[in-house]
Each structure stands twice: as C-alpha cells, then as structure tokens.
Design a protein around this motif. Structure first.
Motif, PDB file in Angstrom:
ATOM      1  N   SER A 175       5.294  -6.882  -1.492  1.00 44.31           N
ATOM      2  CA  SER A 175       4.960  -6.940  -0.067  1.00 44.31           C
ATOM      3  C   SER A 175       5.395  -8.263   0.540  1.00 44.31           C
ATOM      4  O   SER A 175       5.283  -9.307  -0.098  1.00 44.31           O
ATOM      5  N   MET A 181      -1.285  -3.518 -12.637  1.00 45.20           N
ATOM      6  CA  MET A 181      -0.775  -4.598 -11.783  1.00 45.20           C
ATOM      7  C   MET A 181      -0.310  -5.797 -12.608  1.00 45.20           C
ATOM      8  O   MET A 181      -0.793  -6.033 -13.721  1.00 45.20           O
ATOM      9  N   SER A 200      -5.435   0.189  -3.280  1.00 44.97           N
ATOM     10  CA  SER A 200      -4.321   1.079  -2.972  1.00 44.97           C
ATOM     11  C   SER A 200      -3.760   1.763  -4.216  1.00 44.97           C
ATOM     12  O   SER A 200      -2.916   2.651  -4.113  1.00 44.97           O
ATOM     13  N   THR A 205       0.850  -1.197   0.000  1.00 50.54           N
ATOM     14  CA  THR A 205       0.000   0.000   0.000  1.00 50.54           C
ATOM     15  C   THR A 205       0.884   1.245   0.000  1.00 50.54           C
ATOM     16  O   THR A 205       0.692   2.163  -0.804  1.00 50.54           O
ATOM     17  N   ASP A 254       2.108  -2.861  -9.804  1.00 45.80           N
ATOM     18  CA  ASP A 254       1.898  -3.441  -8.481  1.00 45.80           C
ATOM     19  C   ASP A 254       2.063  -4.951  -8.675  1.00 45.80           C
ATOM     20  O   ASP A 254       1.176  -5.618  -9.186  1.00 45.80           O
ATOM     21  N   GLN A 261       1.113  -9.602  -5.940  1.00 43.45           N
ATOM     22  CA  GLN A 261       0.655 -10.989  -6.027  1.00 43.45           C
ATOM     23  C   GLN A 261       1.510 -11.813  -6.990  1.00 43.45           C
ATOM     24  O   GLN A 261       1.420 -13.038  -7.004  1.00 43.45           O
ATOM     25  N   HIS A 319       4.154 -10.008   3.242  1.00 48.31           N
ATOM     26  CA  HIS A 319       3.209 -10.986   3.813  1.00 48.31           C
ATOM     27  C   HIS A 319       2.446 -11.792   2.775  1.00 48.31           C
ATOM     28  O   HIS A 319       1.669 -12.669   3.128  1.00 48.31           O
TER      29      HIS A 319
END
Ligand code: PLP
Length: 386
Positions: free
Chosen positions: A198, A146, A101, A71, A175, A178, A200
């Motif tokens: 990211s 993305m 985001s 984000t 982005d 994923q 996590h």
C-alpha cells in the motif's frame, strides 16, 4: 502535536507530492487512451511505476496489478485465487494476528463453506513455519501470512513459510503492507505467489496499492473482484488513478534511496523512546518481539492504568491504542489477545510508530507526556497504591 502513528498512515513525502502534481493538471490523460499523446504520456508514467514496484520486490512488471490499497489487494488475492483452487481442496490457513482485511475475508469464506484454520501466534506475535506445517492437510490450497504485523511490528518467517508452501504447491499470499521497504522482500527468494502492498504506509498517497501476482503458474489464476473495462490484464477494471500511481512510484524510489539512512535513524529514535519511557515508568511490558521487529515499532502495555484514560491523556501525541482501534469496534485488540494478553493489558497499551519525519525533540516530548500521564493515572489506581 507530535505524530507517532506511522503504522496507521504516513505523511505523504513532499517530494512525492511534487512528483504527483503535474499528473493532475498537465499530464491528465487516461492511461487507457491509445489514440493520443495525453493517453500515451499517462500510460508511460504508469508503466514506469509498474517496473519500479516490480523490481523492488523481485518481480516482473507484468506481475503487478495496481489497486486502491492493501485492503483491496488482500481481497483480490484471496477471493480471486479460490475459484481456480476449488477443485483441489477446500482448506485455507491464516493466522489470528492478521490484519482485519485478511481475517474478515477468511471469516466470510468460512461462512461460505471453506474450511479455514486460524493458526495461533506466539506471545511475541510471531507465526512459525512449524505452526503452519502442523495445520496443513491434503486439502490445503492457500496460506496467507503477513510479513510484518501492523500492531506489534513482529516479523514473520515468510521465507520459511513460502518454501514450505512452494514445495507442496500451495498458493502463498503475504500481506507485506508494513514490511516492504523496511525489510528485504523478494518474491522469488521468499517463494511468494501473491503479495499486497500500500502507498500510504511508505510516505506515498492514500488510495493506491498493488498486488503482485505470480505469472506462468497454473495454481495462480485470479478471478477479478469486479467486471468492467478489463484494465490491469482483466484483474482490476477501472480507470487508473495516474497521479496516485506516480506518487507510489516516487514513494518507492525514495524508500530505496533512503532505506539505510531511514532505518538507522528510525531505529535510533525508537530505542530512545523505549529507553526514555522505561527509565521513568516502572511496570511496562513490551508487546512484540524484542528483536525481530519493524524499526519504527514500539508497543507497550502499562500496568495499573485505564486504557481509555491513558489514550485521552495522550491527546498531544498521536499514537494508537489497543483499546479502541477504530470507533466502530471498541474491542481490545485482536492481535494482543492472540498473543495471550488479557483484556486489561490489551486496553492499557499504546502503539508508537516512529517514521521518517520524526525528530529527537518529538521523541523527548512523547517520553515526558507518557511518564507524566502514567504517573498521574496510577495515583488514581487502588491496585497501584496497594
Ligand atoms: N494490511 C496491513 C498489515 C495494514 O497495516 C493495513 C493498513 O491499515 C492494511 C492491510 C490496509 O491497507 P489500506 O489502507 O491500503 O487498505
């Protein structure tokens, strides 16, 4: 309960936790402290992580900025890039199917006077390079698309879009939250100027991520989101969360080592889940691309069932629903809507996210629960009985 919500977040791999622990209570220095060993050791760990993350995506370590997650990385990429681009034009392009985001950053920029185009995706959730090209104007300065969609797993043609932008000197942000570690991502080959990721989502800790920022390119000159001690080359002030960064480093190492094995196993489990459900439940529609999709993703709409009731019935299997993504926003999924699904189909959808720690037994349990729940709910449906 069975955890099948790995797009939402993943369990931190125990090997990641083990790598992080010493950085809480033994090597606890501030990575910015240059005068003692405590600081040096922390800084060394941070630089090891920076190098690993950079190499992973084809970048140089000087091009990696650690953030609190994707984000923040998305906000920094887009909002940070605009001041330097303002002179050249006021037009931005993104897609209706992006993560909030990005979508909400773009909506805010639209209110602030930027001219934002939300290009449509197709019925599989894919955004084509042609759609981007058609939206370009001489005033276009930045495109954000993305790499893989978080709801339906659909992969976008990032390389084509990147090259399109590169040829026209338009800044390209992706982005890749994923996608990284699951599909090949290389910022050089793909023509990416800014890339968010990211921890996590890849079995690392929550609260850490990174932004790749292309160096030595006059178009890509970011302004920081906040002012302070000037950490991260002035782009992200704030004491570095060394244990989290060490966790990200380990998570990336494991993604690299286990990639082939994870991918085959996760895809096998996902296919077993889909075949098992389809074998027992009629009137099921796939949301997403049949082949150009993340290995672990399965997003299905079930006709003739109420979405909320289905979600309640699925309590023993953790999945996400197109009905109420977040409690603050009980709207049908904006991604499924952008793909042309009606509200009812969007609400009566389940997103399964298969991950590294899932087993065949868990998949079979989920198949049973879906088949029983949908069967039972349909007996209450007048339309189904008719
Ligand atoms: N972008 C995508 C595609 C995501 O799936 C997520 C996860 O929710 C985010 C951004 C936000 O990531 P973070 O939780 O690290 O802020």
């Amino acid at each position: 309960p069975v955890y099948l919500d790995n797009h939402s977040t993943t369990r931190t791999d125990p090997r990641v936790v083990a790598a992080m622990l010493p950085y809480f209570s033994e090597i606890y220095g501030n990575a910015a402290s240059v005068s003692h060993r405590f600081g040096w050791e922390a800084a060394e760990a941070v630089e090891r992580a920076r190098t690993r993350v950079a190499e992973w995506i084809g970048a140089d370590s000087k091009e990696i900025v650690f953030t609190s997650g994707a984000t923040e990385a998305n906000n920094l990429a887009i909002k940070g890039a605009l001041p330097a681009l303002k002179r050249r034009g006021d037009h931005l392009i993104t897609a209706a199917s992006e993560h909030k985001s990005v979508v909400d950053v773009m909506k805010r920029l639209g209110r602030e006077g930027w001219n934002v185009t939300f290009v449509p995706c197709d019925e599989t959730g894919r955004v084509s390079a042609e759609a981007i090209e058609a939206a370009l104007t001489p005033a276009t300065v930045l495109v954000s698309i993305m790499a893989a969609n978080n709801e339906v797993g659909t992969l976008n043609p990032i390389r084509e879009i990147g090259r399109l932008c590169h040829d026209r000197k338009i800044v390209f942000h992706t982005d890749a939250t994923q996608a990284v570690g699951k599909v090949d991502v290389d910022v050089q080959v793909d023509g990416v100027d800014l890339l968010s990721l990211s921890g996590h989502k890849i079995y690392g800790p929550k609260g850490v991520g990174a932004l790749y920022v292309r160096r030595r390119d006059p178009q890509v000159r970011l302004q920081p989101l906040f002012d302070g001690g000037g950490h991260e080359r002035g782009l992200r002030s704030g004491t570095l969360p060394v244990p989290l960064i060490v966790g990200l480093d380990k998570a990336v190492e494991l993604m690299i080592c286990d990639k082939a094995e994870d991918s085959t196993r996760i895809r096998g489990l996902r296919d077993r889940l889909e075949a098992g459900i389809r074998g027992r439940v009629p009137e099921v529609q796939l949301n997403g691309h049949p082949t150009l999709r993340l290995d672990g993703n399965l997003n299905l709409s079930f006709a003739f069932v109420d979405g909320e009731a289905l979600m309640m019935a699925m309590r023993d299997v953790a999945v996400s629903s197109g009905a109420a993504c977040t409690s603050v926003e009980p709207e049908p999924s904006h991604v499924l809507r952008a793909m042309g699904r009606d509200d009812e189909a969007a609400r009566a959808s389940l997103r399964f996210g298969v991950g590294r720690f899932n087993t065949e037994d868990e998949i079979d349990y989920a198949i049973d629960l879906v088949a029983e729940s949908v069967g039972r709910l349909r007996t209450h449906s007048a339309a189904w009985s008719a």
